[in-house]
Design an enzyme around this catalytic site. Structure first.
Site, PDB file in Angstrom:
ATOM      1  N   ASP A 119      -5.253   5.441   6.963  1.00 54.31           N
ATOM      2  CA  ASP A 119      -5.865   5.579   8.727  1.00 54.31           C
ATOM      3  C   ASP A 119      -4.891   4.646   9.491  1.00 54.31           C
ATOM      4  O   ASP A 119      -4.173   4.899  10.443  1.00 54.31           O
ATOM      5  CB  ASP A 119      -6.685   4.954   8.416  1.00 54.31           C
ATOM      6  CG  ASP A 119      -7.348   5.218   9.894  1.00 54.31           C
ATOM      7  OD1 ASP A 119      -6.963   5.530  10.321  1.00 54.31           O
ATOM      8  OD2 ASP A 119      -8.367   3.813  10.328  1.00 54.31           O
ATOM      9  N   SER A 137      -6.178  -7.879   4.905  1.00 54.50           N
ATOM     10  CA  SER A 137      -5.444  -7.602   5.544  1.00 54.50           C
ATOM     11  C   SER A 137      -3.611  -8.161   5.179  1.00 54.50           C
ATOM     12  O   SER A 137      -3.618  -8.279   4.328  1.00 54.50           O
ATOM     13  CB  SER A 137      -5.900  -9.837   6.347  1.00 54.50           C
ATOM     14  OG  SER A 137      -6.532 -10.493   4.784  1.00 54.50           O
ATOM     15  N   GLY A 147     -10.061   3.551  11.933  1.00 58.11           N
ATOM     16  CA  GLY A 147     -11.095   3.208  11.287  1.00 58.11           C
ATOM     17  C   GLY A 147     -12.206   2.624  12.242  1.00 58.11           C
ATOM     18  O   GLY A 147     -13.120   3.347  12.022  1.00 58.11           O
ATOM     19  N   HIS A 204      -5.104   6.020  12.843  1.00 51.16           N
ATOM     20  CA  HIS A 204      -5.544   4.751  12.980  1.00 51.16           C
ATOM     21  C   HIS A 204      -6.648   4.935  13.539  1.00 51.16           C
ATOM     22  O   HIS A 204      -7.286   4.026  14.986  1.00 51.16           O
ATOM     23  CB  HIS A 204      -5.046   3.209  13.576  1.00 51.16           C
ATOM     24  CG  HIS A 204      -4.819   2.002  13.694  1.00 51.16           C
ATOM     25  ND1 HIS A 204      -4.313   0.878  13.379  1.00 51.16           N
ATOM     26  CD2 HIS A 204      -6.028   1.356  12.897  1.00 51.16           C
ATOM     27  CE1 HIS A 204      -4.359   0.224  13.283  1.00 51.16           C
ATOM     28  NE2 HIS A 204      -5.532  -0.246  12.904  1.00 51.16           N
ATOM     29  N   GLY A 236      -7.603  -7.951  12.763  1.00 51.27           N
ATOM     30  CA  GLY A 236      -6.665  -7.918  12.292  1.00 51.27           C
ATOM     31  C   GLY A 236      -5.831  -8.937  13.084  1.00 51.27           C
ATOM     32  O   GLY A 236      -6.004  -8.384  14.764  1.00 51.27           O
TER      33      GLY A 236
HETATM   34  P1  NDP Z   1     -11.922 -10.063   5.704  1.00 52.40           P
HETATM   35  O1  NDP Z   1     -10.446 -11.140   6.068  1.00 52.40           O
HETATM   36  O2  NDP Z   1     -12.822 -10.657   5.573  1.00 52.40           O
HETATM   37  O3  NDP Z   1     -10.861  -9.231   4.476  1.00 52.40           O
HETATM   38  C1  NDP Z   1      -9.423  -8.975   3.704  1.00 52.40           C
HETATM   39  C2  NDP Z   1      -8.951  -9.477   2.917  1.00 52.40           C
HETATM   40  O4  NDP Z   1      -7.650  -9.596   2.366  1.00 52.40           O
HETATM   41  C3  NDP Z   1     -10.398 -10.308   1.915  1.00 52.40           C
HETATM   42  O5  NDP Z   1     -10.747 -10.700   0.879  1.00 52.40           O
HETATM   43  C4  NDP Z   1      -8.919 -11.347   1.219  1.00 52.40           C
HETATM   44  O6  NDP Z   1      -8.925 -11.419  -0.317  1.00 52.40           O
HETATM   45  C5  NDP Z   1      -7.407  -9.580   1.481  1.00 52.40           C
HETATM   46  N1  NDP Z   1      -6.586 -10.217   0.906  1.00 52.40           N
HETATM   47  C6  NDP Z   1      -5.600 -11.217   1.413  1.00 52.40           C
HETATM   48  N2  NDP Z   1      -4.544 -11.713   1.317  1.00 52.40           N
HETATM   49  C7  NDP Z   1      -5.026 -10.737   0.179  1.00 52.40           C
HETATM   50  C8  NDP Z   1      -3.578 -10.748  -1.675  1.00 52.40           C
HETATM   51  N3  NDP Z   1      -2.483 -11.103  -0.463  1.00 52.40           N
HETATM   52  N4  NDP Z   1      -3.492  -9.381  -2.144  1.00 52.40           N
HETATM   53  C9  NDP Z   1      -5.127  -9.200  -2.176  1.00 52.40           C
HETATM   54  N5  NDP Z   1      -6.096  -9.072  -0.762  1.00 52.40           N
HETATM   55  C10 NDP Z   1      -5.244  -9.662  -0.408  1.00 52.40           C
HETATM   56  O7  NDP Z   1     -11.102  -9.007   6.846  1.00 52.40           O
HETATM   57  P2  NDP Z   1     -11.729  -7.235   7.574  1.00 52.40           P
HETATM   58  O8  NDP Z   1     -12.472  -6.828   5.399  1.00 52.40           O
HETATM   59  O9  NDP Z   1     -12.307  -7.414   8.305  1.00 52.40           O
HETATM   60  O10 NDP Z   1     -10.369  -6.416   7.692  1.00 52.40           O
HETATM   61  C11 NDP Z   1      -9.242  -6.783   6.534  1.00 52.40           C
HETATM   62  C12 NDP Z   1      -8.226  -5.884   7.167  1.00 52.40           C
HETATM   63  O11 NDP Z   1      -8.524  -4.731   8.027  1.00 52.40           O
HETATM   64  C13 NDP Z   1      -7.888  -6.227   8.636  1.00 52.40           C
HETATM   65  O12 NDP Z   1      -7.028  -7.548   8.902  1.00 52.40           O
HETATM   66  C14 NDP Z   1      -6.726  -5.182   9.351  1.00 52.40           C
HETATM   67  O13 NDP Z   1      -5.826  -5.124   9.093  1.00 52.40           O
HETATM   68  C15 NDP Z   1      -7.635  -4.314   8.893  1.00 52.40           C
HETATM   69  N6  NDP Z   1      -8.157  -3.876   9.996  1.00 52.40           N
HETATM   70  C16 NDP Z   1      -7.576  -1.969   9.601  1.00 52.40           C
HETATM   71  C17 NDP Z   1      -8.872  -1.387  10.503  1.00 52.40           C
HETATM   72  C18 NDP Z   1      -8.383   0.029  10.966  1.00 52.40           C
HETATM   73  O14 NDP Z   1      -8.841   0.658  12.343  1.00 52.40           O
HETATM   74  N7  NDP Z   1      -8.046   0.863   9.998  1.00 52.40           N
HETATM   75  C19 NDP Z   1      -9.968  -1.304  11.134  1.00 52.40           C
HETATM   76  C20 NDP Z   1     -10.758  -2.807  10.811  1.00 52.40           C
HETATM   77  C21 NDP Z   1     -10.056  -3.740  10.290  1.00 52.40           C
HETATM   78  P3  NDP Z   1      -8.915 -13.445   0.383  1.00 52.40           P
HETATM   79  O15 NDP Z   1     -10.691 -13.664   0.477  1.00 52.40           O
HETATM   80  O16 NDP Z   1      -9.466 -13.501  -2.308  1.00 52.40           O
HETATM   81  O17 NDP Z   1      -7.831 -13.878   0.391  1.00 52.40           O
HETATM   82  C1  DGY Z   2      -8.524  -4.026  13.998  1.00 51.07           C
HETATM   83  O1  DGY Z   2      -9.700  -4.617  14.726  1.00 51.07           O
HETATM   84  O2  DGY Z   2      -7.828  -4.746  13.462  1.00 51.07           O
HETATM   85  C2  DGY Z   2      -8.407  -2.198  13.984  1.00 51.07           C
HETATM   86  O3  DGY Z   2      -7.591  -1.950  12.667  1.00 51.07           O
HETATM   87  C3  DGY Z   2      -8.720  -1.203  14.527  1.00 51.07           C
HETATM   88  O4  DGY Z   2     -10.696  -1.774  14.543  1.00 51.07           O
END
Ligand code: NDP
Ligand code: DGY
Length: 329
Positions: free
Chosen positions: A270, A218, A296, A294, A86
């Site tokens: 989370d 995100s 994950g 948090h 993120g």
């Molecule tokens: P990706 O960039 O692969 O996925 C993000 C997704 O968000 C995409 O599918 C995108 O869809 C979607 N998105 C963006 N804008 C919108 C919207 N307006 N409505 C619906 N969906 C939307 O990132 P990751 O999967 O690698 O990570 C996602 C998020 O998870 C990170 O940004 C972080 O905030 C969080 N995270 C949390 C963790 C934790 O510990 N809890 C650990 C790691 C990450 P589209 O492609 O259609 O735009």
């Molecule tokens: C991330 O990477 O964005 C998570 O929230 C922590 O790993």
């Protein structure tokens, strides 16, 4: 790597990082490392001081990197490497304006985060924390037909908001539980969704038809506050909501209302606002709300790999070479 004045480049780390990352930085011998030598977050004043003159900055998701920090760093700053996928804590427009490169940690934490999200979903739906508590406090009197009943993934409809890397990994993991339909919403339909028979639907359809909703998008201006009163009012009363994205995607006052009034059945979070969530927060009084700190990506191996990747990204940015995971914007 030497500066024009023949000195090593300076990098500043806003926290202790996993040893895998420190080893890479030391072995490279190209930079002078200074660090906020603690497991606790750096105070703003110390960040503004520590970053002065740095060529590279390695930061965490809890550090807000905005124009003030960039100004404090000054014109030397070439690279920001965040120990996270993120990057909503980075002022991307300001960073771009200054031509600073950004490294982040996609992919390497996808499995760990998806695994934790599914664990949270099952814990919330099957009321595991409540059950554990009842065993400890003597509330377990006998086997009772309707005691601690919850909701099953088998035969259910799951809705994923944000079918990105992590959303897709969550979908792959829940399908073998016997999920009947997998809906998803986001900005665009995904070809790869076919692997999980994913149906791209408008958000309102996802809300009204899903038994489980997983938020894995995100954090952006569009998703900030997305889960609000109107959102909850479209969910089933038996619906279970899971958020492993970012806390501010959720309007927590509205969530409290939805959970305490029976508008929705349960929530597993989370991520919260703020982090840590104060121990007297109303959400923590609810049995149907499971809150995790948090965690994950919190497996030893994942955090080690994240540490190594963030160090390699930092070195690539300092040396003007490829970064293994550079954010393109
Ligand atoms: P990706 O960039 O692969 O996925 C993000 C997704 O968000 C995409 O599918 C995108 O869809 C979607 N998105 C963006 N804008 C919108 C919207 N307006 N409505 C619906 N969906 C939307 O990132 P990751 O999967 O690698 O990570 C996602 C998020 O998870 C990170 O940004 C972080 O905030 C969080 N995270 C949390 C963790 C934790 O510990 N809890 C650990 C790691 C990450 P589209 O492609 O259609 O735009
Ligand atoms: C991330 O990477 O964005 C998570 O929230 C922590 O790993």
């Amino acid at each position: 790597m030497l500066t024009a004045a023949g000195k090593l480049m300076k990098v500043f780390l806003t926290r202790r990082i996993p040893p895998e990352g420190m080893k890479i930085l030391s072995a490279a011998g190209v930079c002078e490392v200074s660090q906020w030598d603690s497991d606790e977050p750096i105070q703003r004043a110390d960040l503004l001081k520590g970053v002065q003159g740095a060529h590279g900055l390695l930061c965490l998701l809890s550090d807000k990197i905005d124009a003030e920090v960039l100004d404090a760093a000054g014109p030397n700053l070439k690279v920001i490497s965040t120990l996270s996928v993120g990057y909503d804590h980075l002022a991307i427009d300001e960073i771009k304006k200054r031509g600073i490169r950004v490294g982040y940690t996609p992919d390497v934490l996808t499995d760990a985060t998806a695994e934790l999200t599914v664990a949270l979903l099952l814990a919330t739906a099957r009321r595991l924390p409540e059950g554990v508590e009842e065993v400890k406090n003597g509330g377990w009197s006998s086997w009772k037909p309707l005691w601690l009943c919850g909701y099953s993934l088998s035969g259910s409809t799951v809705g994923v908001i944000g079918l990105g890397r992590i959303g897709m990994a969550i979908a792959r993991r829940v399908m073998p539980f016997g999920v009947k339909r997998l809906l998803y919403s986001g900005r665009t339909a995904k070809d790869y969704a076919a692997e999980v028979n994913g149906e791209y639907v408008p958000l309102d359809t996802l809300l009204s038809e899903s038994d489980f909703i997983v938020v894995s998008c995100s954090l952006t201006p569009e998703t900030q506050g997305m889960c609000d009163k109107a959102f909850f009012s479209k969910m089933k009363n038996t619906g279970v909501l899971i958020n492993s994205s970012r806390g501010t995607v959720m309007n927590q006052e509205d969530l409290y209302e939805a959970l305490s009034s029976g508008q929705i059945a349960a929530a597993g979070l989370d991520v919260t606002t703020p982090e840590p969530l104060p121990t007297n927060h109303p959400l923590l009084t609810l049995k149907n709300c499971v809150v995790l700190p948090h965690i994950g990506s919190a497996t030893y191996s994942t955090r080690g790999i994240m540490g190594a990747l963030s160090a390699q990204n930092l070195l690539g940015g300092l040396q003007g070479t490829d970064m293994p995971s550079e954010l393109t914007f």
